[in-house]
Design a protein around this motif. Structure first.
Motif, PDB file in Angstrom:
ATOM      1  N   ARG A 122      69.133  40.948  17.753  1.00  0.00           N
ATOM      2  CA  ARG A 122      69.688  40.208  16.627  1.00  0.00           C
ATOM      3  C   ARG A 122      68.747  39.071  16.201  1.00  0.00           C
ATOM      4  O   ARG A 122      68.522  38.855  15.014  1.00  0.00           O
ATOM      5  N   ILE A 123      68.165  38.398  17.183  1.00  0.00           N
ATOM      6  CA  ILE A 123      67.213  37.316  16.884  1.00  0.00           C
ATOM      7  C   ILE A 123      65.989  37.868  16.173  1.00  0.00           C
ATOM      8  O   ILE A 123      65.529  37.305  15.172  1.00  0.00           O
ATOM      9  N   GLU A 124      65.459  38.990  16.668  1.00  0.00           N
ATOM     10  CA  GLU A 124      64.284  39.592  16.032  1.00  0.00           C
ATOM     11  C   GLU A 124      64.598  40.059  14.616  1.00  0.00           C
ATOM     12  O   GLU A 124      63.783  39.893  13.700  1.00  0.00           O
ATOM     13  N   ALA A 125      65.777  40.625  14.415  1.00  0.00           N
ATOM     14  CA  ALA A 125      66.171  41.057  13.073  1.00  0.00           C
ATOM     15  C   ALA A 125      66.289  39.862  12.146  1.00  0.00           C
ATOM     16  O   ALA A 125      65.834  39.907  10.983  1.00  0.00           O
ATOM     17  N   GLU A 146      64.690  37.052  12.441  1.00  0.00           N
ATOM     18  CA  GLU A 146      63.336  36.556  12.184  1.00  0.00           C
ATOM     19  C   GLU A 146      62.643  37.395  11.112  1.00  0.00           C
ATOM     20  O   GLU A 146      61.946  36.855  10.246  1.00  0.00           O
ATOM     21  N   ARG A 147      62.832  38.710  11.160  1.00  0.00           N
ATOM     22  CA  ARG A 147      62.229  39.577  10.137  1.00  0.00           C
ATOM     23  C   ARG A 147      62.838  39.293   8.767  1.00  0.00           C
ATOM     24  O   ARG A 147      62.124  39.230   7.759  1.00  0.00           O
ATOM     25  N   VAL A 148      64.156  39.105   8.719  1.00  0.00           N
ATOM     26  CA  VAL A 148      64.821  38.787   7.444  1.00  0.00           C
ATOM     27  C   VAL A 148      64.311  37.459   6.895  1.00  0.00           C
ATOM     28  O   VAL A 148      64.009  37.339   5.705  1.00  0.00           O
ATOM     29  N   MET A 149      64.194  36.461   7.758  1.00  0.00           N
ATOM     30  CA  MET A 149      63.711  35.154   7.307  1.00  0.00           C
ATOM     31  C   MET A 149      62.259  35.226   6.829  1.00  0.00           C
ATOM     32  O   MET A 149      61.887  34.564   5.864  1.00  0.00           O
ATOM     33  N   ALA A 150      61.451  36.046   7.499  1.00  0.00           N
ATOM     34  CA  ALA A 150      60.063  36.208   7.067  1.00  0.00           C
ATOM     35  C   ALA A 150      60.007  36.843   5.679  1.00  0.00           C
ATOM     36  O   ALA A 150      59.218  36.420   4.818  1.00  0.00           O
ATOM     37  N   GLU A 151      60.840  37.840   5.433  1.00  0.00           N
ATOM     38  CA  GLU A 151      60.880  38.471   4.108  1.00  0.00           C
ATOM     39  C   GLU A 151      61.388  37.497   3.053  1.00  0.00           C
ATOM     40  O   GLU A 151      60.880  37.459   1.934  1.00  0.00           O
ATOM     41  N   ARG A 152      62.390  36.721   3.396  1.00  0.00           N
ATOM     42  CA  ARG A 152      62.909  35.724   2.450  1.00  0.00           C
ATOM     43  C   ARG A 152      61.847  34.688   2.128  1.00  0.00           C
ATOM     44  O   ARG A 152      61.715  34.253   0.987  1.00  0.00           O
TER      45      ARG A 152
END
Length: 75
Positions: A17-20, A22-28
């Motif tokens: 969940r943390i990695e997901a 982090e990926r969402v925040m990177a895309e945002r």
């Protein structure tokens, strides 16, 4: 079940969940940087247009002043 329970890695839901996230925040963040670059380019174009208008008004006023001086000198 047959086999050892140690044959497979354990699944860590919290870490996934943390990695997901982090990926969402990177895309945002990437999308935000892209949008900010677009806004910056738009502001630069707007600034150029405003300065063009300012210079146009200044040129018009100078031309009117020169015309008035020429008319006054001819009298």
């Amino acid at each position: 079940m047959s086999g050892s329970r140690f044959l497979f890695d354990s699944f860590d839901a919290a870490q996934a969940r943390i990695e997901a996230n982090e990926r969402v925040m990177a895309e945002r963040w990437t999308a935000l940087e892209f949008r900010l670059a677009q806004i910056d380019a738009s502001l630069e174009r707007l600034e150029r247009r405003i300065w063009l208008g300012v210079y146009g008004v200044a040129a018009f006023l100078l031309a009117q002043g020169a015309e008035a001086l020429i008319k006054a000198a001819m009298r």
